[in-house]
Design an enzyme around this catalytic site. Structure first.
Site, PDB file in Angstrom:
ATOM      1  N   ASP A  12       1.116 121.194  28.862  1.00 19.10           N
ATOM      2  CA  ASP A  12       0.666 120.327  27.765  1.00 19.10           C
ATOM      3  C   ASP A  12       0.174 121.140  26.575  1.00 19.10           C
ATOM      4  O   ASP A  12      -0.933 120.931  26.077  1.00 19.10           O
ATOM      5  CB  ASP A  12      -0.438 119.384  28.267  1.00 19.10           C
ATOM      6  CG  ASP A  12       0.022 118.506  29.420  1.00 19.10           C
ATOM      7  OD1 ASP A  12       0.335 119.052  30.490  1.00 19.10           O
ATOM      8  OD2 ASP A  12       0.078 117.289  29.249  1.00 19.10           O
ATOM      9  N   ASP A  67       5.326 118.671  28.665  1.00 20.64           N
ATOM     10  CA  ASP A  67       4.719 118.335  27.374  1.00 20.64           C
ATOM     11  C   ASP A  67       4.645 119.580  26.502  1.00 20.64           C
ATOM     12  O   ASP A  67       3.661 120.330  26.530  1.00 20.64           O
ATOM     13  CB  ASP A  67       3.347 117.678  27.543  1.00 20.64           C
ATOM     14  CG  ASP A  67       3.456 116.223  27.960  1.00 20.64           C
ATOM     15  OD1 ASP A  67       4.598 115.720  28.116  1.00 20.64           O
ATOM     16  OD2 ASP A  67       2.414 115.573  28.118  1.00 20.64           O
ATOM     17  N   TYR A  76       4.756 117.979  21.399  1.00 22.31           N
ATOM     18  CA  TYR A  76       4.055 116.782  20.908  1.00 22.31           C
ATOM     19  C   TYR A  76       4.586 116.332  19.548  1.00 22.31           C
ATOM     20  O   TYR A  76       3.854 115.731  18.754  1.00 22.31           O
ATOM     21  CB  TYR A  76       2.525 116.993  20.871  1.00 22.31           C
ATOM     22  CG  TYR A  76       1.927 117.003  22.260  1.00 22.31           C
ATOM     23  CD1 TYR A  76       2.082 118.117  23.098  1.00 22.31           C
ATOM     24  CD2 TYR A  76       1.244 115.902  22.757  1.00 22.31           C
ATOM     25  CE1 TYR A  76       1.566 118.118  24.378  1.00 22.31           C
ATOM     26  CE2 TYR A  76       0.722 115.904  24.044  1.00 22.31           C
ATOM     27  CZ  TYR A  76       0.898 117.011  24.855  1.00 22.31           C
ATOM     28  OH  TYR A  76       0.398 117.015  26.125  1.00 22.31           O
ATOM     29  N   ASN A 124       6.176 113.498  29.683  1.00 18.91           N
ATOM     30  CA  ASN A 124       6.419 112.256  28.942  1.00 18.91           C
ATOM     31  C   ASN A 124       6.650 112.502  27.452  1.00 18.91           C
ATOM     32  O   ASN A 124       7.362 111.738  26.790  1.00 18.91           O
ATOM     33  CB  ASN A 124       5.260 111.279  29.139  1.00 18.91           C
ATOM     34  CG  ASN A 124       3.919 111.883  28.791  1.00 18.91           C
ATOM     35  OD1 ASN A 124       3.559 112.936  29.342  1.00 18.91           O
ATOM     36  ND2 ASN A 124       3.176 111.245  27.902  1.00 18.91           N
ATOM     37  N   HIS A 178       5.115 116.719  36.326  1.00 17.95           N
ATOM     38  CA  HIS A 178       4.218 116.502  35.185  1.00 17.95           C
ATOM     39  C   HIS A 178       3.026 115.607  35.505  1.00 17.95           C
ATOM     40  O   HIS A 178       1.893 115.932  35.193  1.00 17.95           O
ATOM     41  CB  HIS A 178       4.995 115.935  33.996  1.00 17.95           C
ATOM     42  CG  HIS A 178       4.155 115.853  32.757  1.00 17.95           C
ATOM     43  ND1 HIS A 178       3.651 116.982  32.126  1.00 17.95           N
ATOM     44  CD2 HIS A 178       3.679 114.796  32.051  1.00 17.95           C
ATOM     45  CE1 HIS A 178       2.921 116.615  31.087  1.00 17.95           C
ATOM     46  NE2 HIS A 178       2.911 115.300  31.018  1.00 17.95           N
ATOM     47  N   HIS A 218      -5.016 108.731  32.681  1.00 11.91           N
ATOM     48  CA  HIS A 218      -3.782 108.756  33.491  1.00 11.91           C
ATOM     49  C   HIS A 218      -4.063 108.592  34.986  1.00 11.91           C
ATOM     50  O   HIS A 218      -3.295 109.059  35.822  1.00 11.91           O
ATOM     51  CB  HIS A 218      -2.987 110.044  33.247  1.00 11.91           C
ATOM     52  CG  HIS A 218      -2.663 110.285  31.811  1.00 11.91           C
ATOM     53  ND1 HIS A 218      -1.997 109.371  31.032  1.00 11.91           N
ATOM     54  CD2 HIS A 218      -2.915 111.350  31.002  1.00 11.91           C
ATOM     55  CE1 HIS A 218      -1.843 109.861  29.810  1.00 11.91           C
ATOM     56  NE2 HIS A 218      -2.396 111.042  29.758  1.00 11.91           N
ATOM     57  N   HIS A 223      -0.191 116.764  32.274  1.00 15.32           N
ATOM     58  CA  HIS A 223      -0.404 115.390  31.836  1.00 15.32           C
ATOM     59  C   HIS A 223      -1.854 115.074  31.529  1.00 15.32           C
ATOM     60  O   HIS A 223      -2.159 114.507  30.468  1.00 15.32           O
ATOM     61  CB  HIS A 223       0.160 114.421  32.876  1.00 15.32           C
ATOM     62  CG  HIS A 223       0.431 113.045  32.359  1.00 15.32           C
ATOM     63  ND1 HIS A 223       0.953 112.807  31.102  1.00 15.32           N
ATOM     64  CD2 HIS A 223       0.263 111.822  32.939  1.00 15.32           C
ATOM     65  CE1 HIS A 223       1.088 111.501  30.937  1.00 15.32           C
ATOM     66  NE2 HIS A 223       0.681 110.880  32.013  1.00 15.32           N
ATOM     67  N   VAL A 224      -2.765 115.365  32.442  1.00 11.39           N
ATOM     68  CA  VAL A 224      -4.187 115.141  32.205  1.00 11.39           C
ATOM     69  C   VAL A 224      -4.758 116.388  31.529  1.00 11.39           C
ATOM     70  O   VAL A 224      -4.621 117.499  32.058  1.00 11.39           O
ATOM     71  CB  VAL A 224      -4.923 114.860  33.528  1.00 11.39           C
ATOM     72  CG1 VAL A 224      -6.403 114.640  33.272  1.00 11.39           C
ATOM     73  CG2 VAL A 224      -4.314 113.655  34.208  1.00 11.39           C
ATOM     74  N   HIS A 225      -5.398 116.200  30.383  1.00  7.38           N
ATOM     75  CA  HIS A 225      -5.771 117.346  29.556  1.00  7.38           C
ATOM     76  C   HIS A 225      -7.116 117.927  29.984  1.00  7.38           C
ATOM     77  O   HIS A 225      -8.094 117.953  29.236  1.00  7.38           O
ATOM     78  CB  HIS A 225      -5.783 116.938  28.085  1.00  7.38           C
ATOM     79  CG  HIS A 225      -4.465 116.419  27.628  1.00  7.38           C
ATOM     80  ND1 HIS A 225      -4.283 115.642  26.515  1.00  7.38           N
ATOM     81  CD2 HIS A 225      -3.225 116.562  28.182  1.00  7.38           C
ATOM     82  CE1 HIS A 225      -3.008 115.329  26.390  1.00  7.38           C
ATOM     83  NE2 HIS A 225      -2.349 115.868  27.395  1.00  7.38           N
TER      84      HIS A 225
HETATM   85 FE   LIG Z   1       1.872 114.115  29.565  1.00  2.32          FE
END
Ligand SMILES: [Fe+2]
Length: 466
Positions: free
Chosen positions: A162, A190, A193, A227, A312, A322, A349-351
């Site tokens: 990400d 990711d 962006y 995503n 992801h 998420h 996915h989870v930041h």
């Molecule tokens: Fe993501």
């Protein structure tokens, strides 16, 4: 004084016990607000009107003797050739490989010419020099091939997810580049962006390619789609998922009999790496399901002891962001991971950052009520490392209380280093951006599930809390 030492020693013992059992939720608090993407001019094109840019490489076959070299020329489709030679033997014949050249349109954007050249039959563990472009626009880079696949071959991966293109992204990448250990990057999805900009401004795919070139041109990044690679936007007539990503990032999926670049596998040193797609169909009878069902039994742990999965959307995530988005994929595949003793699962996915204990949740059958994760020596450790530092900011809203399956979690940005030592032991460290790159905010030994399936928690975990 004596009383002080008694209290001090008790405090040290308490801290040691806490750390051996995983260190809970870190007290480190990072600023919660999102940062902005750096301006596009922060990532300038190299000089020259058609100079090659956005250079990135990835493994080009299943065994590690090929490399895919990818780059973009902004104006003309040629030259689409890569010239390469062994670094230790500059006077040898310089070989060439021709690229497949493509481009795409997305809404009101037209890409430059995107080239993908596969260099084959390379020597193992050998540094190569390669050149792109011509005349005064020529650019030179280098890479080192992985060692020959084998059970006790040491190798060190970086792990990033990400990433995006903010100040925080830059700090993560600079940290990783400054760390001399990583030889290849496991990237868990990711990338740019671009889709967070109006009309998915695809110039942001270009600026991201230029941003990461300082690493991606020199060592293979193993790509996973997230995503933000979907770029699905029917409102502007963009109905084909993954189109920018699939034009820009080639992977050797056919070498593992996959039918899609979104899921594939490679062998790399002592690791067998399986890449899955959280955003492609994975229900029973789908191509991804069928492929994985046939793929897992193929892994020969006598050849590649370390079985690592990249995907992801995390299956075990104790953040409210998420939360449970990875649940349906877990339901489909977790029993296979336990059966085949997957060592590690990296997700993004989870930041924020989170490391699980070895747990599974495969007994549940909709009527028996057994839906709580339990300790399982055959299960992977799940690591969520979507903490590259993108434009969407930190995920700082953990569920409380911390679930028992969660060993350590922290809402910070950073990257990880995974050092495979031999067939039994791997050392793992997570480096938060706000420390020097040499500082490990989380570290542990992982024991191989096939060769040495002992409980790491009894011996090795340690975490630095700030
Ligand atoms: Fe993501």
């Amino acid at each position: 004084m004596f009383r002080f030492w008694i209290v001090f020693c008790l405090w040290v013992q308490v801290c040691a016990v806490v750390c051996i059992n995983g260190c809970g939720t870190s007290s480190y608090v990072r600023k919660p607000f999102a940062s902005h993407d750096l301006p596009i001019h922060h990532f300038p094109s190299p000089p020259g009107f058609n100079a090659p840019q956005q250079v990135h490489i990835t493994q080009g076959d299943h065994e590690g003797r090929s490399m895919i070299i990818s780059w973009v020329t902004p104006v003309q489709p040629t030259p689409n050739v890569v010239t390469y030679w062994e670094a230790a033997n500059p006077n040898c014949i310089h070989k060439q490989a021709h690229a497949k050249t493509t481009y795409y349109r997305y809404y009101n954007y037209t890409s430059g010419y995107i080239h993908h050249a596969t260099i084959r039959r390379l020597k193992y563990d050998t540094q190569y020099i390669y050149e792109l472009g011509k005349h005064n626009e020529t650019r030179r880079f280098s890479f080192t091939t992985p060692p020959q696949v084998g059970p006790d071959v040491p190798y060190t991966f970086g792990v990033i997810g990400d990433l995006g293109q903010t100040c925080d992204s830059n700090q993560t990448l600079e940290h990783y580049v400054a760390n001399p250990k990583g030889k290849a990057v496991l990237f868990v999805g990711d990338l740019s962006y671009a889709d967070d900009h109006p009309f998915h401004d695809n110039r942001r795919w270009d600026s991201w390619g230029r941003f990461v070139e300082k690493s991606t041109a020199y060592q293979p990044w193993i790509w996973t789609a997230g995503n933000h690679e979907l770029d699905l936007a029917p409102e502007i007539g963009e109905n084909t998922p993954f189109r920018p990503y699939l034009h820009r990032y080639y992977v050797p999926y056919k070498a593992s009999q996959s039918t899609s670049p979104l899921w594939y596998s490679i062998k790399h040193a002592s690791a067998y790496i399986i890449v899955l797609s959280s955003y492609s169909a994975y229900g029973k009878y789908t191509p991804q399901y069928n492929w994985l069902e046939q793929e897992l039994p193929k892994v020969n742990r006598a050849e590649t002891p370390w079985l690592i999965v990249l995907l992801h959307s995390p299956w075990y995530n104790s953040n409210n962001y998420h939360y449970m988005e990875g649940e349906s994929m877990r339901v489909m595949f977790e029993s296979w991971f336990v059966k085949h003793k997957v060592d590690l699962v990296f997700a993004g996915h989870v930041h924020s950052y989170e490391r699980s204990k070895r747990i599974s949740n495969v007994k549940y059958n909709i009527t028996n009520g057994l839906s709580t994760p339990v300790c399982d020596a055959s299960a992977p450790v799940y690591i969520t490392i979507g903490d590259g530092g993108n434009v969407e900011g930190i995920a700082n809203n953990f569920t409380e209380p911390q679930p028992s399956y969660s060993a350590f979690r922290e809402a910070s940005f950073g990257h990880a280093i995974l050092e495979l030592k031999n067939r039994t032991h791997a050392h793992y460290t997570w480096h938060r951006n706000h420390d020097g790159e040499a500082v490990a905010a989380d570290s542990t030994w992982f024991y191989n599930r096939y060769w040495y399936p002992h409980d790491e928690d009894q011996l090795s975990s340690s975490t630095t809390m700030s």
